[in-house]
Design a protein around this motif. Structure first.
Motif, mmCIF file in Angstrom:
data_model
loop_
_atom_site.group_PDB
_atom_site.id
_atom_site.type_symbol
_atom_site.label_atom_id
_atom_site.label_comp_id
_atom_site.label_asym_id
_atom_site.label_seq_id
_atom_site.Cartn_x
_atom_site.Cartn_y
_atom_site.Cartn_z
ATOM 1 N N ALA A 136 72.780 102.446 -43.497
ATOM 2 C CA ALA A 136 73.882 103.408 -43.543
ATOM 3 C C ALA A 136 75.158 102.748 -44.041
ATOM 4 C CB ALA A 136 74.099 104.031 -42.159
ATOM 5 N N LEU A 137 75.426 101.527 -43.559
ATOM 6 C CA LEU A 137 76.609 100.796 -44.027
ATOM 7 C C LEU A 137 76.500 100.479 -45.518
ATOM 8 C CD1 LEU A 137 77.242 98.316 -41.071
ATOM 9 C CD2 LEU A 137 78.611 100.311 -41.711
ATOM 10 N N ARG A 138 75.283 100.137 -45.957
ATOM 11 C CA ARG A 138 75.098 99.845 -47.374
ATOM 12 C C ARG A 138 75.385 101.076 -48.231
ATOM 13 N NH1 ARG A 138 71.716 100.776 -51.194
ATOM 14 N NH2 ARG A 138 70.316 101.946 -49.824
ATOM 15 N N ARG A 139 74.889 102.239 -47.762
ATOM 16 C CA ARG A 139 75.140 103.471 -48.525
ATOM 17 C C ARG A 139 76.617 103.829 -48.533
ATOM 18 N NH1 ARG A 139 70.312 105.237 -45.861
ATOM 19 N NH2 ARG A 139 71.598 106.325 -44.308
ATOM 20 N N ALA A 143 78.840 104.202 -51.808
ATOM 21 C CA ALA A 143 79.617 105.410 -52.071
ATOM 22 C C ALA A 143 81.080 105.070 -52.323
ATOM 23 C CB ALA A 143 79.486 106.386 -50.906
ATOM 24 N N ARG A 144 81.604 104.118 -51.542
ATOM 25 C CA ARG A 144 83.002 103.722 -51.751
ATOM 26 C C ARG A 144 83.178 103.074 -53.114
ATOM 27 N NH1 ARG A 144 86.417 99.634 -51.556
ATOM 28 N NH2 ARG A 144 84.739 98.129 -51.259
ATOM 29 N N GLN A 145 82.261 102.182 -53.468
ATOM 30 C CA GLN A 145 82.354 101.517 -54.753
ATOM 31 C C GLN A 145 82.170 102.492 -55.912
ATOM 32 O OE1 GLN A 145 83.206 98.457 -55.465
ATOM 33 N NE2 GLN A 145 83.368 97.762 -53.332
#
Length: 479
Positions: A136-139, A143-145
């Motif tokens: 979830a943190l990776r996604r 998404a932020r990037q």
């Protein structure tokens, strides 16, 4: 204190300036906190583990040493100097977690070392992240990037063109608003119009892009927007001055297509507006009525075969297949005389149902390719017309037309039509896209019309799961 790898932290010794033990020199117990990434033994080495050493109190100024030995592996005592000044400097950055706590009683401090036998951090620390939490943190980070301004259109993805915020971020980063993207000669304006992203269209138009730029097939962004039938996008392009009436495929212009839809009022009063011939209006109305007769169509079409036969009753059709009508009873799919989960067995049966109309006929369904099979179509089309369509689960919809016992045409249907395609491809809206348009329903209506049936209600006739008479195909009609 024994660490996970068996190392024993004996003591921390403070010495005076001359290297001799000072009067204040003491031995203090330390806490050993493994920085293990997880609680499973496979996530750490059996011979090396990173640890934090927590002191019960700051050492006094002077020299200090960390004394470690590993008796199990016959490793002698090792002394490592500690920078006491750095420890004191770090202490000034500490945050008090429990203000108001009384200082510890020095007399009650433990005088012996403890042993840690468990893997992973102690329970008072935050537990390690689970695999799902890390994912979830990776996604979230991706998404932020994704919205970080970028000077190109790389890695947009098909759906990315419908994300107006993403398009604006790329424009802010310096991406060329009029760049040619992909092998088909499309530009960003084509792609956002296709996705129905009106805000992204506005953002691109603010960069003075050519509103009527053409792809390799001479289609403009408005052509793409009309195909997707997004009213806001169509209206935005028309209001910005897009060319509405220049034909882009045979006689079809964006405006002419819109005249056949509920969006006709958007273009009817525009300069140079055309009118559809009366006979074309009548034909389009009849086509739309036939599409509406199917409602939402069957609940599933993947792997489905459907065949429409003009003018035959159920009994006559069953006899042409080679079965006894008296032996073919009506039932739901769950009560059919075969196992629907057995694909090979399903190919040996078809469902037959009467369809009322002027003219009416019958519809045949199968979980398989039979309705477009030449042998079956030849057997049932003597003296009449039959059209079978197969929704291939591997991709594509394939139709076969039989007349008077002979196969006369085979085609792939449902694709976006070209100038050379039959007018029916346009009338049955194979050109149309969008969430509110059910293409499979349009394909069924086209197949029904190709067989010559004219009906007003056939909503569940093409649903293989609905009640019908089940007929076993004779060996001569099986593949």
């Amino acid at each position: 204190m024994t660490s996970l790898d068996g190392t024993v932290v004996r003591r921390i010794t403070y010495t005076g300036p001359q290297g001799r033990p000072s009067e204040a020199a003491t031995e203090q117990a330390v806490g050993l906190i493994p920085l293990d990434p997880g609680l499973h033994s496979s996530r750490r080495s059996l011979f090396k583990t990173d640890v934090d050493l927590y002191l019960a109190e700051l050492p006094p100024p002077g020299d200090a040493q960390l004394v470690v030995e590993w008796p199990d592996e016959n490793m002698a005592e090792v002394r490592t100097p500690i920078d006491v000044a750095a420890l004191h400097a770090a202490s000034h950055r500490a945050i008090e977690i429990w203000p108001g706590l009384e200082p510890p009683d020095q007399a009650a401090q433990p005088g012996a070392f403890g042993t840690i036998e468990m893997s992973g951090p102690p329970t008072f620390l935050a537990p390690p992240l689970t695999r799902h939490q890390r994912e979830a943190l990776r996604r979230e980070e991706e998404a932020r990037q994704r919205y970080v301004p970028q000077a190109d259109w790389q890695q947009m993805g098909y759906r990315g063109w419908g994300d107006s915020a993403l398009v604006r971020a790329r424009l802010e980063g310096g991406a060329a608003p009029g760049a040619v993207i992909g092998w088909h000669g499309t530009t960003p304006l084509h792609l956002v119009a296709e996705q129905g992203a009106a805000e992204a269209v506005t953002a691109l138009l603010s960069h003075n892009v050519d509103i009527d730029v053409r792809d390799d097939d001479e289609h403009t962004p408005l052509w793409y927007a009309v195909h997707s039938m997004d009213e806001a996008t169509v209206r935005t392009l028309i209001d910005a001055g897009a060319d509405v009436w220049t034909p882009q495929s045979g006689p079809w212009s964006p405006g002419r297509l819109l005249l056949t839809t509920s969006f006709a009022p958007l273009v009817q009063g525009l300069p140079e507006a055309v009118e559809l011939p009366p006979e074309e209006v009548v034909a389009q109305q009849a086509t739309d009525a036939l599409i509406a007769a199917f409602g939402a169509g069957p609940s599933w079409t993947e792997g489905l075969g459907v065949c429409f036969v003009q003018g035959l009753s159920e009994d006559e059709l069953i006899r042409r297949i080679g079965a006894d009508p008296a032996q073919c009873l009506e039932a739901d799919l769950e009560d059919a005389p075969f196992d629907p989960a057995d694909y090979d067995e399903s190919l040996r049966y078809v469902g037959v149902r009467n369809v009322d109309g002027a003219p009416g006929g019958c519809v045949i369904t199968q979980n398989g390719y039979m309705p477009s099979d030449n042998a079956v179509l030849q057997a049932i089309s003597v003296g009449t017309t039959a059209y079978g369509v197969y929704f291939n689960p591997k991709g594509g919809k394939f139709g076969t037309l039989a007349r008077d016992g002979e196969v006369v045409a085979s085609e792939e249907i449902g694709l976006s039509p070209h100038e050379s395609d039959p007018p029916a491809y346009w009338n049955f809206r194979f050109w149309q896209r969008g969430r509110t348009f059910t293409r499979d329903t349009s394909i069924l209506a086209y197949s029904c019309a190709a067989a010559g049936l004219r009906i007003s209600d056939i909503q569940d006739a093409a649903d293989h799961r609905a009640p019908r008479r089940w007929v076993a195909l004779p060996p001569r009609l099986q593949r």
